[in-house]
Design an enzyme around this catalytic site. Structure first.
Site, PDB file in Angstrom:
ATOM      1  N   ASP A 152       1.229  -1.106   0.101  1.00 43.84           N
ATOM      2  CA  ASP A 152      -0.198   0.260   0.496  1.00 43.84           C
ATOM      3  C   ASP A 152       0.754   1.478   0.161  1.00 43.84           C
ATOM      4  O   ASP A 152       1.946   0.685  -0.466  1.00 43.84           O
ATOM      5  CB  ASP A 152      -0.767   0.424   1.222  1.00 43.84           C
ATOM      6  CG  ASP A 152       0.014   0.321   2.610  1.00 43.84           C
ATOM      7  OD1 ASP A 152       1.114   0.301   2.394  1.00 43.84           O
ATOM      8  OD2 ASP A 152      -1.300   0.351   3.519  1.00 43.84           O
ATOM      9  N   HIS A 153      -0.139   2.117   0.207  1.00 47.15           N
ATOM     10  CA  HIS A 153       1.194   3.764   0.122  1.00 47.15           C
ATOM     11  C   HIS A 153       2.628   3.809   1.190  1.00 47.15           C
ATOM     12  O   HIS A 153       2.485   4.839   1.244  1.00 47.15           O
ATOM     13  CB  HIS A 153       0.241   4.644   0.228  1.00 47.15           C
ATOM     14  CG  HIS A 153      -1.167   4.916   1.486  1.00 47.15           C
ATOM     15  ND1 HIS A 153      -1.876   3.695   1.876  1.00 47.15           N
ATOM     16  CD2 HIS A 153      -1.027   5.380   2.672  1.00 47.15           C
ATOM     17  CE1 HIS A 153      -2.492   4.001   2.855  1.00 47.15           C
ATOM     18  NE2 HIS A 153      -1.497   5.006   3.517  1.00 47.15           N
ATOM     19  N   CYS A 178       2.935  -3.294   3.526  1.00 50.01           N
ATOM     20  CA  CYS A 178       1.968  -2.296   4.320  1.00 50.01           C
ATOM     21  C   CYS A 178       2.326  -1.587   5.465  1.00 50.01           C
ATOM     22  O   CYS A 178       3.918  -2.157   5.599  1.00 50.01           O
ATOM     23  CB  CYS A 178       0.562  -2.475   4.361  1.00 50.01           C
ATOM     24  SG  CYS A 178       0.252  -3.710   5.274  1.00 50.01           S
ATOM     25  N   GLY A 179       1.755  -0.958   6.113  1.00 50.51           N
ATOM     26  CA  GLY A 179       2.884  -0.497   7.395  1.00 50.51           C
ATOM     27  C   GLY A 179       3.381  -1.260   8.481  1.00 50.51           C
ATOM     28  O   GLY A 179       4.566  -1.307   8.866  1.00 50.51           O
ATOM     29  N   THR A 180       2.609  -1.981   8.760  1.00 52.44           N
ATOM     30  CA  THR A 180       2.780  -3.294   9.519  1.00 52.44           C
ATOM     31  C   THR A 180       2.996  -4.495   9.368  1.00 52.44           C
ATOM     32  O   THR A 180       3.379  -5.310  10.139  1.00 52.44           O
ATOM     33  CB  THR A 180       1.828  -3.628  10.643  1.00 52.44           C
ATOM     34  OG1 THR A 180       0.254  -3.607  10.051  1.00 52.44           O
ATOM     35  CG2 THR A 180       1.156  -1.975  11.581  1.00 52.44           C
ATOM     36  N   GLY A 239      -2.362  -6.430   8.084  1.00 56.85           N
ATOM     37  CA  GLY A 239      -2.913  -6.479   7.440  1.00 56.85           C
ATOM     38  C   GLY A 239      -3.015  -6.901   5.706  1.00 56.85           C
ATOM     39  O   GLY A 239      -4.473  -7.101   5.329  1.00 56.85           O
ATOM     40  N   HIS A 261       9.219 -24.619   7.391  1.00 58.85           N
ATOM     41  CA  HIS A 261       8.417 -25.366   7.838  1.00 58.85           C
ATOM     42  C   HIS A 261       6.927 -25.094   7.194  1.00 58.85           C
ATOM     43  O   HIS A 261       6.328 -26.469   7.459  1.00 58.85           O
ATOM     44  CB  HIS A 261       8.194 -25.321   9.690  1.00 58.85           C
ATOM     45  CG  HIS A 261       9.221 -25.949  10.460  1.00 58.85           C
ATOM     46  ND1 HIS A 261       9.459 -25.969  11.810  1.00 58.85           N
ATOM     47  CD2 HIS A 261      10.106 -26.668   9.775  1.00 58.85           C
ATOM     48  CE1 HIS A 261      10.722 -26.063  12.180  1.00 58.85           C
ATOM     49  NE2 HIS A 261      11.095 -27.010  10.768  1.00 58.85           N
ATOM     50  N   ASN A 262       6.760 -24.605   7.137  1.00 56.81           N
ATOM     51  CA  ASN A 262       5.495 -23.492   6.868  1.00 56.81           C
ATOM     52  C   ASN A 262       5.063 -23.558   5.165  1.00 56.81           C
ATOM     53  O   ASN A 262       4.113 -23.476   4.287  1.00 56.81           O
ATOM     54  CB  ASN A 262       4.651 -22.195   7.224  1.00 56.81           C
ATOM     55  CG  ASN A 262       5.205 -22.525   8.775  1.00 56.81           C
ATOM     56  OD1 ASN A 262       5.303 -21.831   9.043  1.00 56.81           O
ATOM     57  ND2 ASN A 262       4.504 -23.669   9.310  1.00 56.81           N
ATOM     58  N   ARG A 311       6.921 -34.324   8.097  1.00 54.23           N
ATOM     59  CA  ARG A 311       5.797 -34.492   8.542  1.00 54.23           C
ATOM     60  C   ARG A 311       5.757 -33.009   9.126  1.00 54.23           C
ATOM     61  O   ARG A 311       4.229 -32.488   8.821  1.00 54.23           O
ATOM     62  CB  ARG A 311       6.209 -34.287   9.998  1.00 54.23           C
ATOM     63  CG  ARG A 311       7.281 -33.402  10.408  1.00 54.23           C
ATOM     64  CD  ARG A 311       7.881 -33.658  12.250  1.00 54.23           C
ATOM     65  NE  ARG A 311       8.899 -32.866  12.667  1.00 54.23           N
ATOM     66  CZ  ARG A 311       9.708 -32.031  13.151  1.00 54.23           C
ATOM     67  NH1 ARG A 311      10.873 -33.185  11.422  1.00 54.23           N
ATOM     68  NH2 ARG A 311      10.662 -30.985  13.415  1.00 54.23           N
ATOM     69  N   HIS A 312       6.111 -32.023   8.184  1.00 56.18           N
ATOM     70  CA  HIS A 312       5.916 -30.572   7.403  1.00 56.18           C
ATOM     71  C   HIS A 312       4.911 -30.350   6.785  1.00 56.18           C
ATOM     72  O   HIS A 312       4.178 -29.493   6.588  1.00 56.18           O
ATOM     73  CB  HIS A 312       6.848 -29.598   7.549  1.00 56.18           C
ATOM     74  CG  HIS A 312       7.710 -29.175   8.955  1.00 56.18           C
ATOM     75  ND1 HIS A 312       7.548 -28.651  10.234  1.00 56.18           N
ATOM     76  CD2 HIS A 312       9.088 -30.140   8.831  1.00 56.18           C
ATOM     77  CE1 HIS A 312       8.508 -29.412  10.914  1.00 56.18           C
ATOM     78  NE2 HIS A 312       9.407 -30.275  10.495  1.00 56.18           N
ATOM     79  N   ARG A 372       1.254 -30.970   8.173  1.00 55.21           N
ATOM     80  CA  ARG A 372       0.969 -30.117   8.880  1.00 55.21           C
ATOM     81  C   ARG A 372       0.508 -29.043   7.661  1.00 55.21           C
ATOM     82  O   ARG A 372      -0.650 -28.686   7.545  1.00 55.21           O
ATOM     83  CB  ARG A 372       1.841 -29.095   9.470  1.00 55.21           C
ATOM     84  CG  ARG A 372       2.416 -30.139  11.148  1.00 55.21           C
ATOM     85  CD  ARG A 372       3.464 -30.105  11.073  1.00 55.21           C
ATOM     86  NE  ARG A 372       3.488 -31.142  12.559  1.00 55.21           N
ATOM     87  CZ  ARG A 372       4.864 -31.927  13.046  1.00 55.21           C
ATOM     88  NH1 ARG A 372       5.903 -30.503  13.219  1.00 55.21           N
ATOM     89  NH2 ARG A 372       5.452 -32.385  13.845  1.00 55.21           N
TER      90      ARG A 372
END
Ligand code: RB5
Length: 149
Positions: free
Chosen positions: A12-13, A69-71, A74, A102-103, A136-137, A140
């Site tokens: 975003d901006h 984005c800022g954080t 979002g 793992h993910n 195993r991952h 999951r």
């Protein structure tokens, strides 16, 4: 991980300058960068930018996506609503490695108001240079994907 080396970037901006720095950084490493903007600093809505990047990854047009984005929060939430997307916010290199290892994350989110440029680039490198461990991952990750219905 395939070897397509095509990656979509969006923000975003609040994160345009950091996104452009990341684009240059990974392009210099040989990544085919698909930067889908925005390019002008007017206030905009992060969900649509998260979704647009996520659609490219979900469709298989890009191997990975990096969104900001800022954080980082979002836009990550929006991207994760798209079927097939596994996106995590990273504020450290350990997490960036682990969401790949793992993910099997296919997208990563950064907060431009949270991390500085140097750390952000290290986080990006950690994410892009780590392979999924499988085993195993994989079981999951399949369970996560099954939640999408
Ligand atoms: C925009 O002000 C800000 O809310 C956005 O960049 C992001 O931090 C939201 O999660």
């Amino acid at each position: 991980m395939t070897d397509s080396k095509r990656i979509v970037l969006s923000s975003d901006h609040a994160a345009i300058p950091l996104r452009l720095v990341i684009a240059d950084h990974i392009a210099a490493q040989g990544w085919d960068v698909v930067d889908i903007g925005p390019t002008t600093p007017e206030s905009t809505h992060y969900p649509k930018h998260g979704e647009a990047a996520a659609r490219q990854v979900a469709a298989g047009d890009c191997q990975f996506g990096i969104i900001l984005c800022g954080t980082g929060q979002g836009i990550m939430m929006a991207a994760n609503k798209v079927k097939g997307i596994r996106c995590g916010v990273c504020v450290d290199t350990f997490s960036a490695r682990m969401i790949r290892q793992h993910n099997d994350a296919n997208m990563m989110s950064l907060g431009a108001r949270v991390v500085g440029e140097g750390l952000a680039l290290d986080i990006v490198d950690a994410f892009l240079n780590t392979r999924f461990e499988g085993g195993r991952h994989a079981t999951r990750v399949d369970m996560i994907d099954a939640l999408e219905g």
